[in-house]
Structure formats: structure tokens, C-alpha cells
Motif scaffolding. Sequence first.
Motif, PDB file in Angstrom:
ATOM      1  N   VAL A   5       0.859  -1.173   0.000  1.00 31.24           N
ATOM      2  CA  VAL A   5       0.000   0.000   0.000  1.00 31.24           C
ATOM      3  C   VAL A   5       0.900   1.230   0.000  1.00 31.24           C
ATOM      4  O   VAL A   5       1.657   1.466   0.942  1.00 31.24           O
ATOM      5  N   HIS A   6       0.843   2.008  -1.073  1.00 26.74           N
ATOM      6  CA  HIS A   6       1.744   3.148  -1.215  1.00 26.74           C
ATOM      7  C   HIS A   6       1.254   4.363  -0.435  1.00 26.74           C
ATOM      8  O   HIS A   6       2.050   5.175   0.022  1.00 26.74           O
ATOM      9  N   GLN A   7      -0.047   4.507  -0.299  1.00 28.12           N
ATOM     10  CA  GLN A   7      -0.618   5.627   0.433  1.00 28.12           C
ATOM     11  C   GLN A   7      -1.692   5.083   1.379  1.00 28.12           C
ATOM     12  O   GLN A   7      -2.372   4.107   1.066  1.00 28.12           O
ATOM     13  N   PRO A   8      -1.871   5.722   2.535  1.00 29.18           N
ATOM     14  CA  PRO A   8      -2.967   5.306   3.417  1.00 29.18           C
ATOM     15  C   PRO A   8      -4.324   5.469   2.720  1.00 29.18           C
ATOM     16  O   PRO A   8      -4.484   6.338   1.867  1.00 29.18           O
ATOM     17  N   SER A  29     -12.478   1.158  15.734  1.00 28.17           N
ATOM     18  CA  SER A  29     -12.793  -0.131  15.112  1.00 28.17           C
ATOM     19  C   SER A  29     -12.159  -0.254  13.730  1.00 28.17           C
ATOM     20  O   SER A  29     -11.732  -1.328  13.324  1.00 28.17           O
ATOM     21  N   LEU A  30     -12.066   0.861  13.011  1.00 31.90           N
ATOM     22  CA  LEU A  30     -11.404   0.843  11.703  1.00 31.90           C
ATOM     23  C   LEU A  30      -9.924   0.515  11.862  1.00 31.90           C
ATOM     24  O   LEU A  30      -9.381  -0.340  11.163  1.00 31.90           O
ATOM     25  N   TYR A  31      -9.268   1.197  12.799  1.00 31.77           N
ATOM     26  CA  TYR A  31      -7.843   0.951  13.014  1.00 31.77           C
ATOM     27  C   TYR A  31      -7.577  -0.466  13.502  1.00 31.77           C
ATOM     28  O   TYR A  31      -6.626  -1.126  13.062  1.00 31.77           O
ATOM     29  N   GLN A  32      -8.408  -0.945  14.407  1.00 31.10           N
ATOM     30  CA  GLN A  32      -8.151  -2.247  15.021  1.00 31.10           C
ATOM     31  C   GLN A  32      -8.255  -3.395  14.020  1.00 31.10           C
ATOM     32  O   GLN A  32      -7.596  -4.425  14.174  1.00 31.10           O
ATOM     33  N   HIS A  33      -9.081  -3.239  12.999  1.00 28.56           N
ATOM     34  CA  HIS A  33      -9.293  -4.330  12.051  1.00 28.56           C
ATOM     35  C   HIS A  33      -8.504  -4.175  10.751  1.00 28.56           C
ATOM     36  O   HIS A  33      -8.441  -5.121   9.955  1.00 28.56           O
ATOM     37  N   SER A  34      -7.907  -3.009  10.534  1.00 23.89           N
ATOM     38  CA  SER A  34      -7.269  -2.761   9.238  1.00 23.89           C
ATOM     39  C   SER A  34      -5.891  -3.406   9.138  1.00 23.89           C
ATOM     40  O   SER A  34      -5.093  -3.353  10.079  1.00 23.89           O
ATOM     41  N   SER A  35      -5.611  -3.949   7.967  1.00 24.44           N
ATOM     42  CA  SER A  35      -4.293  -4.537   7.692  1.00 24.44           C
ATOM     43  C   SER A  35      -3.369  -3.543   6.999  1.00 24.44           C
ATOM     44  O   SER A  35      -2.208  -3.862   6.733  1.00 24.44           O
ATOM     45  N   MET A  90     -21.611   4.059  12.709  1.00 23.84           N
ATOM     46  CA  MET A  90     -21.271   2.737  12.209  1.00 23.84           C
ATOM     47  C   MET A  90     -20.253   2.068  13.134  1.00 23.84           C
ATOM     48  O   MET A  90     -19.631   2.720  13.970  1.00 23.84           O
ATOM     49  N   LEU A  91     -20.086   0.778  12.955  1.00 27.48           N
ATOM     50  CA  LEU A  91     -19.062   0.009  13.664  1.00 27.48           C
ATOM     51  C   LEU A  91     -18.452  -0.966  12.683  1.00 27.48           C
ATOM     52  O   LEU A  91     -19.152  -1.774  12.071  1.00 27.48           O
ATOM     53  N   CYS A  92     -17.126  -0.875  12.503  1.00 30.22           N
ATOM     54  CA  CYS A  92     -16.430  -1.758  11.577  1.00 30.22           C
ATOM     55  C   CYS A  92     -16.045  -3.045  12.296  1.00 30.22           C
ATOM     56  O   CYS A  92     -15.477  -3.007  13.389  1.00 30.22           O
ATOM     57  N   ARG A  93     -16.324  -4.180  11.661  1.00 29.42           N
ATOM     58  CA  ARG A  93     -16.042  -5.484  12.269  1.00 29.42           C
ATOM     59  C   ARG A  93     -15.060  -6.291  11.442  1.00 29.42           C
ATOM     60  O   ARG A  93     -14.792  -7.452  11.747  1.00 29.42           O
ATOM     61  N   SER A  94     -14.536  -5.722  10.367  1.00 26.57           N
ATOM     62  CA  SER A  94     -13.664  -6.466   9.465  1.00 26.57           C
ATOM     63  C   SER A  94     -12.647  -5.516   8.840  1.00 26.57           C
ATOM     64  O   SER A  94     -12.693  -4.299   9.067  1.00 26.57           O
ATOM     65  N   ASP A  95     -11.748  -6.051   8.051  1.00 29.13           N
ATOM     66  CA  ASP A  95     -10.666  -5.271   7.442  1.00 29.13           C
ATOM     67  C   ASP A  95     -11.237  -4.377   6.341  1.00 29.13           C
ATOM     68  O   ASP A  95     -11.753  -4.866   5.327  1.00 29.13           O
ATOM     69  N   ILE A  96     -11.134  -3.060   6.523  1.00 30.02           N
ATOM     70  CA  ILE A  96     -11.702  -2.119   5.563  1.00 30.02           C
ATOM     71  C   ILE A  96     -11.032  -2.236   4.196  1.00 30.02           C
ATOM     72  O   ILE A  96     -11.589  -1.798   3.180  1.00 30.02           O
ATOM     73  N   GLU A 197     -21.747 -15.906   8.685  1.00 33.33           N
ATOM     74  CA  GLU A 197     -21.438 -14.869   7.707  1.00 33.33           C
ATOM     75  C   GLU A 197     -21.566 -13.501   8.377  1.00 33.33           C
ATOM     76  O   GLU A 197     -22.526 -12.768   8.142  1.00 33.33           O
ATOM     77  N   PRO A 198     -20.627 -13.155   9.238  1.00 30.67           N
ATOM     78  CA  PRO A 198     -20.750 -11.913   9.991  1.00 30.67           C
ATOM     79  C   PRO A 198     -20.778 -10.681   9.090  1.00 30.67           C
ATOM     80  O   PRO A 198     -20.081 -10.623   8.073  1.00 30.67           O
ATOM     81  N   THR A 199     -21.607  -9.715   9.440  1.00 27.24           N
ATOM     82  CA  THR A 199     -21.709  -8.475   8.690  1.00 27.24           C
ATOM     83  C   THR A 199     -20.501  -7.598   8.999  1.00 27.24           C
ATOM     84  O   THR A 199     -20.226  -7.311  10.164  1.00 27.24           O
ATOM     85  N   PRO A 200     -19.753  -7.146   7.989  1.00 33.28           N
ATOM     86  CA  PRO A 200     -18.509  -6.427   8.265  1.00 33.28           C
ATOM     87  C   PRO A 200     -18.688  -4.996   8.759  1.00 33.28           C
ATOM     88  O   PRO A 200     -17.785  -4.435   9.366  1.00 33.28           O
ATOM     89  N   MET A 201     -19.853  -4.366   8.487  1.00 33.57           N
ATOM     90  CA  MET A 201     -20.055  -2.983   8.914  1.00 33.57           C
ATOM     91  C   MET A 201     -21.499  -2.794   9.369  1.00 33.57           C
ATOM     92  O   MET A 201     -22.440  -2.999   8.596  1.00 33.57           O
TER      93      MET A 201
END
Length: 237
Positions: A5-8, A29-35, A90-96, A197-201
Motif C-alpha cells: 500500500v503506497h498511500q494510506p 474499530s477501523l484501526y483495530q481491524h485494518s491490515s 457505524m461500527l467496523c467489524r472487518s478489514d476495511i 457470515e458476519p456483517t462487516p459494517m
Amino acid sequence: MPTVVHQPIPIFIGYDPRERAATNVLIDSLYQHSSVPLAITPLVAPQLVNQGLFHRERDPKQSTAFSFTRFLVPYLMGYRGWALFMDCDMLCRSDIKALWDQRDDCYGAMCVQHEYVPGETMKFLGEAQSNYPKKNWSSLMLLNCSRCTNLTVDYVNTATGLQLHRFHWLEGDHDIGAIKGGWNHLVDVQRLPDQEEPTPMLHWTLGGPWFRKQRTMGGRLAAEWFSARDDAMKLWD
């Protein structure tokens, strides 16, 4: 090999001072799940006003402070590249990154294309519930900014709410792509999929547990939001 990933990923979040807790929990939640790295910018209306970018009168049908500021994102990006906008409730539950990877240059914007006709007339804090085609489509948008040049500062400040939220600034409906994978699940509106099949957002469009009178909104999902809040505020020895 890992993806380079060249840019955030540029993420803009609609900000309302009444939903500061929601905003903070969403960001965590975005930070915690992001790769991958993220560049997150809350759209704070007074800041945009001070920059001379936002000056429209508050619309009686406007339920949040970011109802219209979201459409300034392409301008803030210099009409270059892609950006992601999302409401703060919103609440993020997966990798954005899985959402970001759906970008398709065939489209000027992409969103989850709900077929939602509100049955209620009021939502959180007594705010009126508006009903219009493409309801909630603009609550989560991948924006191909070079294709969104009609969203000038003047247009965002003078266009009607329906013109903005129904994507009249694009060439037509063929210019709107569909985001797949459950990335904008409307809590207490749509039925949750199976646990396998968890909902990601999650999206508390009717108001969420950060409001005193809606602390149980979403049932077990409200408990999940409180758990995410507590985790974000955890004290370490």
C-alpha cells in the motif's frame, strides 16, 4: 506476499457533535481491524465553515450535521484518486481493505444499494425520518473523485438535498456501482445474516446505543458496540 500500500486509505467520516462517542468508537474499530494504513478525517462542519467551504442554511429535513458536508469529499481530495466516506453511526467489524479493494474505475461512485422504505416518521432525538429513492445509499460511498467534478463547493452549498443524495451529480444511475458483502448493514431495519457470515459494517441509521434513550438499540449488537467502546477506552497498567 503482503499487498503493498503506497498511500494510506483516505477515509472521511461524517461528524455530528451529538455523536462524538460513535465517531470515536468507529475510528478505533477501523484501526483495530485494518491490515493497511488509514488516513481518517472527520468532517467537522465548523471547520469547513471557517475555510469558506460550507455556508448553506440548515435544512428542516437535515437530521445530522454532516447531511451535506459529505459531498465536499471530492473537492477536499483535489478531485484526484479514490476516497471513502461513511456516516459516524457505524461500527467496523472487518478489514476495511476488503471494501477498498472493490474500487472499479468504471464508476464515479459506489455504494450499498439498499431497497429501504422507512416505516417510521421519526428517528433518533426526535429527528424527522425522510423518505426518498436511494435512501441510505450516500451513507457509505467509495468516491472516484476525478469523476465527481460536478460536486463543486457552490453546487454542494446550493443543490437540493434530493439532488445530492440521489447522485444527480453523476452522469446517471449507470455511473453508480454496487458495493457487495454486507458493508452497510442497517441495524433494526435489515435482518442479520447467520453468525457464520458476519456483517462487516454495522450502521445504526435509526440511532444507536450512544444515545441514553437508545442504549439497547440493536439488542446484542448494542452490547457489541459497548464492548468496542470499553475496549477502546481500556486502561493499561
